[in-house]
Design an enzyme around this catalytic site. Structure first.
Site, PDB file in Angstrom:
ATOM      1  N   HIS A   7       0.839  -1.211   0.000  1.00  0.00           N
ATOM      2  CA  HIS A   7       0.000   0.000   0.000  1.00  0.00           C
ATOM      3  C   HIS A   7       0.869   1.253   0.000  1.00  0.00           C
ATOM      4  O   HIS A   7       2.056   1.203   0.309  1.00  0.00           O
ATOM      5  CB  HIS A   7      -0.957   0.037   1.196  1.00  0.00           C
ATOM      6  CG  HIS A   7      -0.292   0.092   2.543  1.00  0.00           C
ATOM      7  ND1 HIS A   7       0.026  -1.039   3.272  1.00  0.00           N
ATOM      8  CD2 HIS A   7       0.117   1.135   3.312  1.00  0.00           C
ATOM      9  CE1 HIS A   7       0.593  -0.679   4.418  1.00  0.00           C
ATOM     10  NE2 HIS A   7       0.668   0.643   4.464  1.00  0.00           N
ATOM     11  N   HIS A  79       3.983   7.075   3.778  1.00  0.00           N
ATOM     12  CA  HIS A  79       4.939   5.985   3.575  1.00  0.00           C
ATOM     13  C   HIS A  79       4.477   5.036   2.477  1.00  0.00           C
ATOM     14  O   HIS A  79       3.329   5.099   2.027  1.00  0.00           O
ATOM     15  CB  HIS A  79       5.195   5.198   4.876  1.00  0.00           C
ATOM     16  CG  HIS A  79       4.039   4.406   5.391  1.00  0.00           C
ATOM     17  ND1 HIS A  79       3.126   4.887   6.302  1.00  0.00           N
ATOM     18  CD2 HIS A  79       3.632   3.123   5.138  1.00  0.00           C
ATOM     19  CE1 HIS A  79       2.225   3.954   6.600  1.00  0.00           C
ATOM     20  NE2 HIS A  79       2.515   2.870   5.900  1.00  0.00           N
ATOM     21  N   GLU A 130       7.974   1.005   4.846  1.00  0.00           N
ATOM     22  CA  GLU A 130       7.528  -0.061   5.755  1.00  0.00           C
ATOM     23  C   GLU A 130       7.728  -1.394   5.045  1.00  0.00           C
ATOM     24  O   GLU A 130       7.469  -1.512   3.846  1.00  0.00           O
ATOM     25  CB  GLU A 130       6.034   0.126   6.083  1.00  0.00           C
ATOM     26  CG  GLU A 130       5.478  -0.939   7.023  1.00  0.00           C
ATOM     27  CD  GLU A 130       3.983  -0.760   7.320  1.00  0.00           C
ATOM     28  OE1 GLU A 130       3.300  -0.013   6.600  1.00  0.00           O
ATOM     29  OE2 GLU A 130       3.505  -1.379   8.290  1.00  0.00           O
TER      30      GLU A 130
END
Lengths: 134, 134
Positions: A7, A79, A130
């Protein structure tokens, strides 16, 4: 090593407004607002054919996106999250290469219930990355 | 209306350094550096199973990312690009909803040789959104 883009997270000052814009102006399929109190955020998933956008709003007093929104009151891309098959192997490779892991270097349980780590934005051109084990 | 996430663009101060980090530290498949003089950027494609990251470096004196890098010297996520089937239909829906299109509102030929438009970041929570007709 690097798997799918799981994502892209966008921090937003008003989650309902952002949700309505993506739905109505861009014709996107959006989820309802979910509260994730253990992560200090509310989230709306924008479902795309190949990945998703996560719109994040502040929840509670210790939200991890509060600082970002203080610096970027209009919101912004917060992010990117990449999938990895083995997060400890990924971490060790990063550490061996001189990259820094945020926090104590131990994977935490992320918003999807899976182990995650965040890499230091200074090691990746100002980009918060991430990693999520899937 | 909203199709695949075509790419996430990250503006970087040093393209070869960024390319090496994504390849060596994250184990990503990265392209060679391509010069796109008509777009004022150099680009490296980070190939992911479901989409791609585009690492962008300045090329020439009128680079569209020069201002961003002046504000963010370490680099940062510059924009997200979504595919649409009909860019004029998408534009008209956005304009009808009150969104602003950057420039004169006419699609330009993007870095992939296809018609593109950029939406005003103020209408999408500080996020620069590119639409590309595929």
């Amino acid at each position: 090593m690097l798997g799918r883009l799981n994502h892209v997270a966008i921090a937003v000052p008003d989650l309902e407004t952002a949700r309505a814009r993506w739905r109505d102006m861009l014709g996107a399929t959006v989820s309802a607002v979910s509260d994730l109190p253990e992560h200090g955020v509310q989230v709306v998933f924008v479902e795309l054919p190949n990945t998703k956008i996560e719109l994040l709003g502040v929840l509670g007093e210790d939200s991890p996106i509060a600082g970002f929104l203080a610096k970027n009151p209009a919101g912004g891309i917060h992010h990117v999250c990449h999938e990895v098959a083995d997060i400890l192997e990924a971490r060790d490779r990063l550490l061996a290469g001189g990259a820094r892991i945020l926090g104590d270097g131990k994977p935490k349980t992320g918003a999807h219930g899976k182990p995650v780590l965040f890499l230091h934005p200074k090691d990746f051109d100002g980009t918060l990355v991430e990693l999520e084990e899937v």
